[in-house]
Design a protein around this motif. Structure first.
Motif, mmCIF file in Angstrom:
data_model
loop_
_atom_site.group_PDB
_atom_site.id
_atom_site.type_symbol
_atom_site.label_atom_id
_atom_site.label_comp_id
_atom_site.label_asym_id
_atom_site.label_seq_id
_atom_site.Cartn_x
_atom_site.Cartn_y
_atom_site.Cartn_z
ATOM 1 N N HIS A 1 0.820 -1.213 0.000
ATOM 2 C CA HIS A 1 0.000 0.000 0.000
ATOM 3 C C HIS A 1 0.858 1.269 0.000
ATOM 4 C CE1 HIS A 1 -3.380 -2.630 1.520
ATOM 5 N NE2 HIS A 1 -3.903 -2.010 0.488
ATOM 6 N N THR B 1 3.904 2.121 5.654
ATOM 7 C CA THR B 1 2.559 1.719 5.308
ATOM 8 C C THR B 1 1.803 2.909 4.724
ATOM 9 O OG1 THR B 1 0.570 0.675 6.225
ATOM 10 C CG2 THR B 1 1.828 2.038 7.751
ATOM 11 N N LEU C 1 -2.648 5.015 15.347
ATOM 12 C CA LEU C 1 -3.596 6.072 15.708
ATOM 13 C C LEU C 1 -4.363 5.662 16.964
ATOM 14 C CD1 LEU C 1 -5.023 6.749 12.110
ATOM 15 C CD2 LEU C 1 -3.046 7.827 13.211
ATOM 16 N N THR D 1 -8.086 -0.757 20.127
ATOM 17 C CA THR D 1 -7.636 0.439 19.380
ATOM 18 C C THR D 1 -6.851 0.003 18.149
ATOM 19 O OG1 THR D 1 -7.463 1.630 21.474
ATOM 20 C CG2 THR D 1 -6.317 2.602 19.594
ATOM 21 N N LYS E 1 1.588 -6.013 12.283
ATOM 22 C CA LYS E 1 2.691 -5.034 12.363
ATOM 23 C C LYS E 1 3.169 -4.898 13.808
ATOM 24 C CE LYS E 1 1.297 -2.168 8.690
ATOM 25 N NZ LYS E 1 1.873 -3.063 7.676
HETATM 26 N N1 ADP Z 1 -4.822 1.882 15.660
HETATM 27 C C1 ADP Z 1 -4.558 1.871 14.335
HETATM 28 N N2 ADP Z 1 -3.790 2.831 13.796
HETATM 29 C C2 ADP Z 1 -3.504 2.849 12.472
HETATM 30 N N3 ADP Z 1 -3.979 1.946 11.580
HETATM 31 C C3 ADP Z 1 -4.756 0.943 12.048
HETATM 32 C C4 ADP Z 1 -5.069 0.856 13.452
HETATM 33 N N4 ADP Z 1 -5.862 -0.232 13.627
HETATM 34 C C5 ADP Z 1 -6.038 -0.779 12.411
HETATM 35 N N5 ADP Z 1 -5.379 -0.109 11.448
HETATM 36 C C6 ADP Z 1 -5.391 -0.462 10.014
HETATM 37 O O1 ADP Z 1 -4.154 -1.040 9.667
HETATM 38 C C7 ADP Z 1 -3.882 -0.712 8.293
HETATM 39 C C8 ADP Z 1 -2.408 -0.938 7.972
HETATM 40 O O2 ADP Z 1 -2.197 -2.320 7.784
HETATM 41 P P1 ADP Z 1 -2.114 -2.970 6.282
HETATM 42 O O3 ADP Z 1 -3.276 -2.496 5.464
HETATM 43 O O4 ADP Z 1 -1.923 -4.430 6.450
HETATM 44 O O5 ADP Z 1 -0.812 -2.242 5.752
HETATM 45 P P2 ADP Z 1 0.318 -2.689 4.681
HETATM 46 O O6 ADP Z 1 -0.380 -3.122 3.444
HETATM 47 O O7 ADP Z 1 1.128 -1.439 4.529
HETATM 48 O O8 ADP Z 1 1.121 -3.808 5.315
HETATM 49 C C9 ADP Z 1 -4.332 0.728 8.195
HETATM 50 O O9 ADP Z 1 -4.626 1.129 6.862
HETATM 51 C C10 ADP Z 1 -5.586 0.733 9.090
HETATM 52 O O10 ADP Z 1 -6.732 0.486 8.329
#
Ligand code: ADP
Ligand code: X2W
Length: 303
Positions: free
Chosen positions: A42, A223, A229, A252, A260
């Motif tokens: 992403h 990411t 957040l 949260t 992650k």
């Molecule tokens: N507390 C949080 N803070 C930020 N993002 C969060 C949180 N909880 C869930 N998310 C989700 O996690 C997503 C990031 O993970 P992901 O889509 O798997 O990323 P990537 O493809 O970069 O590995 C964010 O877009 C968001 O929708």
């Protein structure tokens, strides 16, 4: 160093002389240290964003840091599976991977995306080598097992994810050799099992295993959100492992952020000094994080 920035506070950084002067003390802090950068699917934007990313990686290498890039490509795999008419689903944040899917995963990750990133780094004057976990038996994996509990009967059920692997062993010799030849390793999260089976590994998990084995100074997870957040969608600038566990428990942190954060905990417990989750779409996100006082995203330390 404080780590208080929100993206709108970040300076507009171009790779210019005054930026390099500002960056010098930070560069010395990371001299000869390994920095693992996970470039998520992403976070990969357009061609200009890719050039910025590659420029940052080359600048790190030229300033005496040993960068290792681990890339993802979840959205790109999804698009290729769609084109080929192969249905795909995620369970517990992981792609259920049958034989046809693992072949596409390997083709997209270890083929197209890996070589694209190697090409971008080359175009910026760096020398990158694209590998996956299968090369030189660098990362061996075992099959992931996940269970769910049926809420009615309370009976535990095994979820079969197919050829989804988790790193078992990282053979760091291969990476040490590549780094000592002053080459930049670019790694696709595909690993090999004891029996030669190809395994699809979540890219965050793969990056955590590499950072842990290399005792990296920093693991940067790029990411598409500014960082972790809080419930009001405000950026949390710094967290400890204890905060991570609390925010998962109170809901949260959800979805893709869970692997992650689990990766962060894994890497920190294996000696990585700090992990940063940041928005890879911000131009020069890597340089801003490592070479300015402002930092970016969420910095996570042991405690
Ligand atoms: N507390 C949080 N803070 C930020 N993002 C969060 C949180 N909880 C869930 N998310 C989700 O996690 C997503 C990031 O993970 P992901 O889509 O798997 O990323 P990537 O493809 O970069 O590995 C964010 O877009 C968001 O929708
Ligand atoms: C097992 C599993 O889910 N593997 C991931 C590997 C790619 C990945 O993790 O890419 P991002 O970092 O872009 O999400 C997948 O098949 O999508």
């Amino acid at each position: 160093m404080t780590h208080p920035s929100t993206p709108d506070q970040l300076p507009d950084v171009h790779v210019q002389a005054e930026v390099l002067v500002q960056a010098l003390p930070h560069m010395q802090r990371y001299d000869q240290q390994v920095v693992v950068i996970k470039y998520g699917g992403h976070a990969m934007g357009d061609r200009a964003a890719a050039e910025d990313f590659a420029e940052d990686v080359v600048l790190l290498e030229q300033s005496g840091i040993k960068p290792i890039v681990v890339h993802g490509g979840g959205p790109q795999i999804g698009r290729m599976l769609d084109k080929l008419g192969i249905k795909s689903e995620f369970k517990a944040g992981l792609r259920v991977t049958d034989q046809a899917t693992v072949e596409v995963v390997e083709m997209v990750l270890a083929g197209s995306i890996n070589k694209q990133i190697v090409g971008w780094i080359g175009a910026e004057g760096g020398k990158a080598v694209g590998l996956c976990g299968k090369d030189g038996n660098m990362v061996t994996a075992r099959k992931v097992t996940r269970t769910t509990v049926d809420p009615d009967s309370n009976i535990e059920k095994v979820v079969d994810l197919g050829f989804v692997g988790e790193p078992e062993k990282v053979n760091r010799e291969v990476l040490d050799q590549v780094l000592s030849a002053e080459l930049i390793p670019v790694l696709a999260p595909v690993a090999v099992g004891q029996d030669g089976q190809t395994y699809n590994v979540n890219a965050d998990t793969f990056a955590g295993a590499i950072a842990g084995a290399m005792m990296a100074k920093r693991l940067l997870l790029l990411t598409d959100v500014p960082g972790v957040l809080d419930k009001n969608k405000n950026l949390i600038p710094e967290m400890t492992i204890e905060d991570c566990r609390r925010l998962i428990a109170d809901g949260t942190i959800t979805d893709g952020m869970i692997p992650k954060i689990e990766t962060c905990i894994y890497a920190l417990e294996r000696g990585v000094e700090a992990v940063v989750i940041l928005d890879g779409k911000v131009p020069h996100a890597v340089l801003l994080e490592l070479f300015t006082d402002h930092g970016a995203g969420t910095l996570i330390r042991r405690g």
